[in-house]
Structures are given as C-alpha cells and as structure tokens.
Scaffold this motif. Structure first.
Motif, short mmCIF file in Angstrom:
data_model
loop_
_atom_site.label_atom_id
_atom_site.label_comp_id
_atom_site.label_asym_id
_atom_site.label_seq_id
_atom_site.Cartn_x
_atom_site.Cartn_y
_atom_site.Cartn_z
N VAL A 163 0.84 -1.20 0.00
CA VAL A 163 0.00 0.00 0.00
C VAL A 163 0.87 1.25 0.00
CG1 VAL A 163 -1.69 1.30 1.35
CG2 VAL A 163 -1.95 -1.17 1.09
N TYR A 164 1.91 1.24 0.83
CA TYR A 164 2.79 2.40 0.92
C TYR A 164 3.45 2.68 -0.43
CZ TYR A 164 6.64 5.43 2.11
OH TYR A 164 7.52 6.47 2.11
N VAL A 165 3.97 1.65 -1.09
CA VAL A 165 4.61 1.84 -2.40
C VAL A 165 3.60 2.36 -3.42
CG1 VAL A 165 5.70 0.62 -4.34
CG2 VAL A 165 6.51 0.23 -2.00
N ALA A 166 2.39 1.84 -3.39
CA ALA A 166 1.36 2.30 -4.33
C ALA A 166 1.04 3.78 -4.10
CB ALA A 166 0.10 1.46 -4.18
N PHE A 167 0.89 4.16 -2.84
CA PHE A 167 0.60 5.57 -2.54
C PHE A 167 1.81 6.45 -2.88
CE2 PHE A 167 -2.99 4.30 0.28
CZ PHE A 167 -3.95 5.14 -0.26
N ALA A 168 3.01 6.00 -2.57
CA ALA A 168 4.20 6.80 -2.86
C ALA A 168 4.34 7.03 -4.36
CB ALA A 168 5.44 6.10 -2.30
N ALA A 169 4.03 6.02 -5.16
CA ALA A 169 4.08 6.18 -6.62
C ALA A 169 3.04 7.19 -7.09
CB ALA A 169 3.86 4.83 -7.31
N ARG A 170 1.85 7.12 -6.52
CA ARG A 170 0.80 8.06 -6.91
C ARG A 170 1.13 9.48 -6.44
NH1 ARG A 170 -5.38 6.70 -7.62
NH2 ARG A 170 -4.32 5.22 -8.96
N ALA A 171 1.91 9.60 -5.37
CA ALA A 171 2.30 10.92 -4.86
C ALA A 171 3.13 11.70 -5.88
CB ALA A 171 3.07 10.77 -3.55
N ALA A 172 3.76 10.98 -6.80
CA ALA A 172 4.57 11.65 -7.83
C ALA A 172 3.73 12.57 -8.71
CB ALA A 172 5.29 10.62 -8.69
N THR A 173 2.43 12.30 -8.81
CA THR A 173 1.55 13.12 -9.65
C THR A 173 0.40 13.75 -8.89
OG1 THR A 173 0.28 11.15 -10.28
CG2 THR A 173 2.10 11.81 -11.74
N SER A 174 0.39 13.58 -7.57
CA SER A 174 -0.69 14.16 -6.76
C SER A 174 -0.09 15.06 -5.68
CB SER A 174 -1.50 13.04 -6.08
OG SER A 174 -2.34 13.57 -5.07
N PRO A 175 -0.26 16.36 -5.81
CA PRO A 175 0.30 17.27 -4.81
C PRO A 175 -0.18 16.98 -3.38
CG PRO A 175 -0.41 18.51 -6.74
CD PRO A 175 -0.90 17.10 -6.93
N VAL A 176 -1.42 16.58 -3.23
CA VAL A 176 -1.94 16.31 -1.88
C VAL A 176 -1.27 15.08 -1.29
CG1 VAL A 176 -4.02 15.85 -0.53
CG2 VAL A 176 -4.14 17.39 -2.46
N LEU A 177 -1.13 14.02 -2.07
CA LEU A 177 -0.45 12.82 -1.59
C LEU A 177 1.05 13.08 -1.41
CD1 LEU A 177 -2.21 9.99 -3.63
CD2 LEU A 177 -2.63 10.67 -1.27
N ALA A 178 1.62 13.93 -2.27
CA ALA A 178 3.04 14.28 -2.13
C ALA A 178 3.29 14.98 -0.79
CB ALA A 178 3.49 15.16 -3.29
N ALA A 179 2.35 15.80 -0.36
CA ALA A 179 2.49 16.48 0.94
C ALA A 179 2.52 15.45 2.07
CB ALA A 179 1.37 17.48 1.14
N VAL A 180 1.66 14.44 2.00
CA VAL A 180 1.65 13.39 3.02
C VAL A 180 2.97 12.64 2.99
CG1 VAL A 180 0.50 11.27 3.81
CG2 VAL A 180 -0.87 13.16 2.91
N GLN A 181 3.46 12.34 1.80
CA GLN A 181 4.74 11.63 1.65
C GLN A 181 5.89 12.44 2.25
OE1 GLN A 181 5.62 8.75 1.19
NE2 GLN A 181 7.31 8.45 -0.19
N ARG A 182 5.91 13.74 1.97
CA ARG A 182 6.97 14.60 2.52
C ARG A 182 6.93 14.60 4.05
NH1 ARG A 182 5.65 17.81 -1.79
NH2 ARG A 182 4.27 19.10 -0.54
N GLU A 183 5.73 14.74 4.62
CA GLU A 183 5.58 14.73 6.08
C GLU A 183 6.08 13.41 6.67
OE1 GLU A 183 1.43 15.33 6.96
OE2 GLU A 183 1.35 17.16 5.78
#
Length: 196
Positions: free
Chosen positions: A102-122
């Motif tokens: 799940v984490y890898v799937a979300f991290a990959a999607r964060a590359a094109t989603s600013p909202v998910l990228a913010a969660v990844q950065r945090e």
C-alpha cells in the motif's frame, strides 16, 4: 462521534485491503462500499470523493509507519534501536508486506498528486528526524571525521525504502533473510564492531 470514527476506520481498512491485494486502480467509492458491505452513500458520508478517501487512507498508513519508528529506544544502543525500528518498515511478514504494498502504491501516486506528495513529505521528514536523532547521539570515531547524522539518516532511509520497493515490486526475489542481511550489512558499516 466514536461510532463515526469506527465506521470511517472500517471503511479505510477495506480500502487498504483492496489496495494491498489489487492496487489503487481498483479503489473506488463503489468498490469500497461493496467490499465493506455498506451503501455508496455511507462511504460518501465520510468521504465526498475518491481523492479525499485516498488522502485519508494514505495518512493512516503514514501514521502507522511513523508510530512504529517513533520513540526509538537508544538505551539499547543506537545500532540495536535502528535495527529494531527499521525491521518494522520492511516486509518481513504478511501484515508488513501488505502495508508495504500500500505504501509503495501511494508513494508512486504521490509523484503526480500534490496532496499525496504532501503526506509523503511529512512521513519521510518525520522518519528522517527520528533516525537523525538516534544517529546524533552516536559518539564519533576516534580517528577521522564524524559521520554527518543528517546525511547518514537520509542514506539509511533510502536503503530501507529501496529494500521495500525492491521486495514489493519484484515479489519472490528477496527472502526475509535477504532483507535483514542487507539492512544489517548497512548498519554494520555505520556501527563497525557494534553488532547486536
């Protein structure tokens, strides 16, 4: 309110199960509702859109991950504390494997989603801070320059993330022992002569 939090948590758990077994492309309000045994309206009561549902779910995964790394007990020694915490992040059993997928799937999607990228950065910043704190407490070598805790924390996180990515994206390539050996080898370089 507790009941709402409980239902929202149940819906999120269903979403995470779908993501772990079939990927994020199969996550939809309709799919989650069906798997949870509730109406689409019940899911939409908690999550107005799929994106809102995904962000909440990613935050849950991030919080679970950070909780397992938080509070590293350096009293056991920095190497032992880091080894224990980082093993929690590796897919060493079925539960952690599902979470890593799940984490890898979300991290990959964060590359094109600013909202998910913010969660990844945090998430990365919080884990990095914990690692840096432990590494800062390590006495420097008697000879040579002291390793920079900032840089070493980034490298240690990159090694761990790389092991997770490889294990999830190439199933069956690495055994549990392979993952643990790779982590221990890197820790041995950071802490020569301080094996658990």
């Amino acid at each position: 309110m507790a009941k709402q939090a409980g239902r929202r948590g149940e819906i999120t758990d269903v979403l995470l199960r779908i993501a772990a077994t079939r990927g994020l492309d199969h996550v939809s309000v309709r799919e989650v509702a069906g798997a949870a045994g509730v109406s689409i309206g019940a899911v939409q009561h908690y999550f107005a859109t799929k994106d809102e549902m995904l962000v909440f779910a990613f935050r849950q995964v991030a919080e679970r991950t950070r909780a397992r790394v938080a509070g590293l007990d350096a009293r056991t020694g920095p190497r032992a504390a880091l080894a224990a915490a980082l093993r929690e992040l590796l897919p060493l059993d079925e539960a952690r494997l599902a979470e890593c997928r799940v984490y890898v799937a979300f991290a990959a999607r964060a590359a094109t989603s600013p909202v998910l990228a913010a969660v990844q950065r945090e998430t990365l910043a919080a884990i990095h801070a914990e690692l840096r704190q432990v590494l800062s407490a390590v006495p420097g070598p008697r000879r040579g320059p002291r390793p920079d805790p900032e840089v070493e924390a980034r490298l240690l996180l990159a090694v761990t993330d790389g092991l997770v990515f490889d294990a999830v994206s190439a199933p069956g390539t690495f055994t549990r022992a392979d993952l643990e050996t790779a982590l221990d080898t890197y820790l041995d370089r950071l802490f020569p002569g301080d094996r658990d």
